[in-house]
Structures are given as C-alpha cells and as structure tokens.
Write an enzyme that holds these catalytic residues in place. Sequence first.
Site, PDB file in Angstrom:
ATOM      1  N   ASP A 139       0.839  -1.193   0.000  1.00  0.00           N
ATOM      2  CA  ASP A 139       0.000   0.000   0.000  1.00  0.00           C
ATOM      3  C   ASP A 139       0.883   1.256   0.000  1.00  0.00           C
ATOM      4  O   ASP A 139       0.681   2.177   0.791  1.00  0.00           O
ATOM      5  CB  ASP A 139      -0.956  -0.013   1.208  1.00  0.00           C
ATOM      6  N   GLN A 249      -2.917  -5.210   6.093  1.00  0.00           N
ATOM      7  CA  GLN A 249      -2.819  -4.093   7.052  1.00  0.00           C
ATOM      8  C   GLN A 249      -3.790  -4.379   8.189  1.00  0.00           C
ATOM      9  O   GLN A 249      -5.005  -4.227   8.013  1.00  0.00           O
ATOM     10  CB  GLN A 249      -3.177  -2.767   6.361  1.00  0.00           C
ATOM     11  N   ARG A 279       2.330  13.018  10.303  1.00  0.00           N
ATOM     12  CA  ARG A 279       1.043  12.969   9.595  1.00  0.00           C
ATOM     13  C   ARG A 279       0.284  11.771  10.142  1.00  0.00           C
ATOM     14  O   ARG A 279       0.654  10.625   9.900  1.00  0.00           O
ATOM     15  CB  ARG A 279       1.273  12.810   8.100  1.00  0.00           C
ATOM     16  N   ASP A 281      -2.030   9.140  10.246  1.00  0.00           N
ATOM     17  CA  ASP A 281      -2.732   8.457   9.167  1.00  0.00           C
ATOM     18  C   ASP A 281      -4.061   7.855   9.645  1.00  0.00           C
ATOM     19  O   ASP A 281      -4.122   7.266  10.726  1.00  0.00           O
ATOM     20  CB  ASP A 281      -1.820   7.327   8.651  1.00  0.00           C
ATOM     21  N   GLU A 323      -5.088  13.290   9.170  1.00  0.00           N
ATOM     22  CA  GLU A 323      -5.556  12.836   7.855  1.00  0.00           C
ATOM     23  C   GLU A 323      -6.933  12.216   8.056  1.00  0.00           C
ATOM     24  O   GLU A 323      -7.074  11.035   8.351  1.00  0.00           O
ATOM     25  CB  GLU A 323      -4.604  11.810   7.247  1.00  0.00           C
ATOM     26  N   ASP A 388      -3.447  10.201  -2.795  1.00  0.00           N
ATOM     27  CA  ASP A 388      -4.673   9.403  -2.735  1.00  0.00           C
ATOM     28  C   ASP A 388      -5.691   9.928  -3.738  1.00  0.00           C
ATOM     29  O   ASP A 388      -5.511  10.973  -4.358  1.00  0.00           O
ATOM     30  CB  ASP A 388      -5.271   9.460  -1.326  1.00  0.00           C
ATOM     31  N   ARG A 504      -4.308   4.323  -7.854  1.00  0.00           N
ATOM     32  CA  ARG A 504      -3.655   5.536  -7.343  1.00  0.00           C
ATOM     33  C   ARG A 504      -2.225   5.673  -7.870  1.00  0.00           C
ATOM     34  O   ARG A 504      -1.665   6.762  -7.872  1.00  0.00           O
ATOM     35  CB  ARG A 504      -3.649   5.538  -5.809  1.00  0.00           C
TER      36      ARG A 504
HETATM   37  C1  GLC Z   1      -4.277   6.789   4.293  1.00  0.00           C
HETATM   38  C2  GLC Z   1      -3.241   6.924   3.199  1.00  0.00           C
HETATM   39  C3  GLC Z   1      -3.552   5.933   2.115  1.00  0.00           C
HETATM   40  C4  GLC Z   1      -3.523   4.558   2.704  1.00  0.00           C
HETATM   41  C5  GLC Z   1      -4.437   4.444   3.938  1.00  0.00           C
HETATM   42  C6  GLC Z   1      -4.143   3.209   4.719  1.00  0.00           C
HETATM   43  O1  GLC Z   1      -5.534   7.092   3.866  1.00  0.00           O
HETATM   44  O2  GLC Z   1      -3.221   8.230   2.709  1.00  0.00           O
HETATM   45  O3  GLC Z   1      -2.658   6.055   1.041  1.00  0.00           O
HETATM   46  O4  GLC Z   1      -3.950   3.634   1.734  1.00  0.00           O
HETATM   47  O5  GLC Z   1      -4.226   5.515   4.832  1.00  0.00           O
HETATM   48  O6  GLC Z   1      -2.964   3.349   5.455  1.00  0.00           O
END
Ligand code: GLC
Length: 629
Positions: A139, A249, A279, A281, A323, A388, A504
């Site tokens: 990812d 993940q 950042r 996430d 984010e 993204d 992406r």
């Molecule tokens: C956030 C990231 C994205 C990723 C997701 C999972 O949204 O910007 O690219 O796929 O997290 O970590």
Amino acid sequence: MTQLNPGPHDVSRILGDLNSAGADREFIAHAELHLPRLHELFVRLYGERADGLERLASVVDLARRSWTERPRALKALDRERDSSPDWFESERMLGGVCYVDRYAGGLSGIRDQIPYFRELGLTYLHLMPLFESPEGNSDGGYAVSSYRRVNPALGTMEELAALAADLRRAGISLVVDFIFNHTSNEHEWAQKAVAGEPGYEDFYLIYPDREMPDAFERTTREIFPDDHAGSFVQLDDGRWIWATFYHFQWDLNYANPAVFEAMAGEMLFLANQGVEILRMDAVAFIWKRLGTTCESLPEAHLLLQAFNAVLRMAAPGLLFKSEAIVHPDEVVSYISPDECQISYNPLQMALTWEALATRDGRLLQQALERRHALPEGTAWVNYVRSHDDIGWTFADEDAAELGIEGYPHRRFLNDFYVGRAEGTFARGVPFQENPRTGDARVTGTTASLAGIEAGDAGGEDRVILAHALALSTGGIPLLYLGDEVAQLNDYSYGERPEEAGDSRWVHRPFRPEQRYAQRTDADTPAGRVFSRLTRLLEVRRATPELGGNELVAFDARVRPVVAFLRPGESGFAVLVAANVADSAVEIDALTLSGLAPEALDLITGAPVWLGAGITLAAHGVRWLRVRTR
Ligand code: GLC
C-alpha cells in the site's frame, strides 16, 4: 466525567516519583503541564481496566527516558517553537510532498534536491512512507513492518536523522507518516499476536469465527472493496482479523493500553530522529465499537489527545497533522491545539475540482464562508491533490441548500473526472468503484485532471487557478512535487503486478526528468506552468495577508466566481477572485464599491482601477491588494 480515584498512579504521586528520581527540571515542568490532562484521558479511555493506570505510569517513564535521549538540537527547536507557537501559520510556509524512491531514488537523492527545494521556497517536506514494509504490494508503504527501520532500498534510519538535520538547516521541517491505525501483517507485534505470545494476544482484533465480524460489519463501511469485502480478513488458521484497508494491514486494538504504550514508544523514537511533523494516518478508524460505523468515535479523539499530551512532555516542538478524509463536520473535530494542530483540508480540495467541472463556484464559496474557520493555534493544509484519490466529501446538507442533490452530483463528478462525461477535459482513472453501492473515487495528476493531458485549451489555467486557491486561503499550502512542471498520469503502473490493482499509482509518477528540464522553456506546458506557479509562490511569501487563516467570503454576484478577502493591517486586504468558467466574466463596479477604487494586482505588479469593475479571464485568478472603506 469519571471520578479520578486517588491511588498509586494519581498525578501527584507520579510527579512526586519524578522529582525524587531526580528527573530533568524541564521534563518535570512539561509533565506538570500535561500529565493532569493525560491522566484524565487515561481514566476515560482505560479507567475500567485494572491495568489502565499502571500503564500511565510506564508511559510517563517512557516519555522521561525519551526526553533524556532527545538530541540537544531538537530540545533547542522545542524551545524555539514554544516561543513562537504560531510559526506554522506564516505566509512563508510552503509544503512539498514526494515519494523518496520515485522522486529521488533514495534518501541521499532527497538530500541532493535540497537546493531545488530552497529554490521553490519549501519549509515543509513530507516524505511518503519510508519504513520497512512487505515486499511487493505494501500500500505504498502504508503497511509498516517496523517503525524503527527505514526500507533498506531507500536508506537507513541514521541517514533519515542526518537528512532531517540537513533539512532543518535549510529551513525545512521533515514530515513523515505516523501509520498507527494498523501495522503490516509482517510486523513483529502481528506475528506475535497470531502466535498467541503472552502480552500480544490483544494487540489486534482477532475472532475465532464470523460471529463478531458479522456483527461489526452490519454497520461498518467497505474502504477497499477491490481488495476484500467488509472489514475483516481470514487468517490461515481460520480465525478472522480486522483489516480496514488491505488484507495485509491489520488494525491495532487501542482498547488495550499496552498498544497505546507500544505506539507511544514508536512515536517518540521518530520524534527523536528529528521528524518535526507527524502525519497522523487514518485517524477516523482508530477506535471500534459494536453497533457503530467504527469511524470518528469519541475515543478516537481521546486517543489522539493522549498521544498529543505524551508528545508535549517529551518532544514539545512536534506537530500532528490529521488525515481525516470524512464529512466536513468530522474533519474539523480533529483540529485543536490539544489534538491535531494542522489538518488536510479535503473539502476545499474536492470543491475546487467540483467548481472546475461544473463551472459553478457556489459550493466552494459556501464552504469558504462557513467551513473555513478554525480554532486559534491551528491551521489547514491546503492542497490541490494528494497521493490518494479524490473523494467528494462535501456535506449533502450544504449542497441541498443550493438545490444540489449529493448522490447524483457525486456520480456526475466521478464520470466527469474519469473522462466518461460528455465534454469533459479530465483524464482521471476510477479508484475502488463499488458496484454494490455505486460509490467510487477518482485518481489522476493535477495536469491530467485539469485538461493538459487531453489538450484542452484551459488546462494550464486550471492548474494555476487550483494552486492559486490553495496558496491563498491560508494555512500551509502543500505542493505535490512534479505538479509544478505539469506532470501527467503515468499508466505504466498497469504493467507492474504489485501496482496494477491500485489505480492511485497512476498519479504517483517517477520524477518527470524531461519536464523538469523544460521548466525554463516557455514553449512547453512545463515551462509555462512552472513560471506562473513560481510567481505565485514568490508573491505569497511576500504577502503577509496570505498567512494565518482569517478569511471573509466576498460575494462577487457571478456564479462562476469564487472570491474572498484576506484582511491585513490598517484597512488593507487581499481580494482573491477566481473564475472557473471557460469564458471571461465581470465583477461590476457596484459589487466592488465597498473597496477603494485604487488597487494593486499582486501577481502582475500593475495598478488596477476598481471603479469600473474588473474582468476575470476564462479560468483567471487575481490577487488584488485593496483597501476597504
Ligand atoms: C491513508 C493513506 C492511504 C492509505 C491508507 C491506509 O488514507 O493516505 O494512502 O492507503 O491511509 O494506510
């Protein structure tokens, strides 16, 4: 609120222990300020667990040790930030973002780019995920296998720390992702959890059968439906584990305070390498409760605030950037000095594209009017596009007031930007189309979405207009490096198996060498976009009104025009006006009559007379210094 029970782990006891252990005075001063808050948050998050407050004592100890190890230069930075807490709201701030490998080959290549970053005026550099992660699809690095090891293909942790110091000397803050909602399935914690190793069983959300997954999935949404349905994936032994994003993940279980402590350790480690902004996430997903969407729950905020309090003790100069790509009410809920001080502004980003497609500025104008304000001590990160997809996260209630229906409007925008609508100038690609719900998102580089790839005459102007908005609404503007030379989509991802399933990658091209070589050649799109955009960057840096966040919407009384004032000193302001239509429009004299007639066009440097009204060219944008009367 839960009563705080005095006990072995109450605030005064922990502070007393710090004092008698001879902890550093400065650390004790930080703890005196932030421990009461952290304690309260722990009580609210973990008060019902026997081990909850014991963990608090070990988290404080962790923070103390981390402070002791914090390099002197970073402590100096902490003090500097403390004496100018609004440093990140300056008009001189400019962010850039890139992939280490794609943009520069590795960390040493990034260092070689520092002169160019200075030329652009960057003060903030977000390096996309650079940690050790699984081979093949990871990812884009958002599946982390170790927070303490850099992906060996990019460099080492020592190099990262050295780069952070070099960047700092160049006036640039290093930003990295803190991917704390999940780890990769190869992370040590993940392996131990699956093996049932004591202490790790509850690090993730693992269930023996479908009973709980089914119950949760009644109310959760599918995030990566191309990868797997629902929120869970099955382990080899038949059990089910929570995986919001890709199947590799795995979501962490923050209801377990041991997870908080472990992650706080990783966060402080990164802070001491010289990272200045984390950042944060996927913040909306970090807490789960049965019967809810498991997004943006109150505990998600408490957790972020608790991480914030830990940082304030051990690395107080750091900022959190949120984010949260969700409903605008939820986006702002993460933003406060005690939670995330800065945040992506996904609404402004999406509505800029919405306005360009519809040639109607009203939704964006409305958002600037009612959704732009932020608490003091915080700032937006304004961007034109990210790594993204674009999700159309506007509020249906807002759109309804303008007679726009959310669902069909989103469908129109998706069709428009993936090149399916008649007359479209865009060359985007669909991402995660869900045939069951009709949901979809859009990917594509700025230049390809704006019309340059399709050869549309307005393409370059739209790229400039979109950036001119991101550069003038306040906060930190963030440039996707390569967009300043109008890089196009890169369709070669389709030939790489680990990327082919994730569109992406189309807008994450390798550094466009040829376009960079053309950046001084006015006969090329790269050259024209670069010179116009760098002019805007230069003007922004010299225009104090464009810093901060104060913005007053200005009703230009023409549908395709988005306009606002950025107030400055003694009656002066900058009037920003952008025309999203394909033909010129007038803002008439009456509409401008609240302003003194003499004005200055900041972009061209020429005087302007407002007394007869002004013309905005097709996709034109003006930054005018005006005086209100
Ligand atoms: C956030 C990231 C994205 C990723 C997701 C999972 O949204 O910007 O690219 O796929 O997290 O970590």
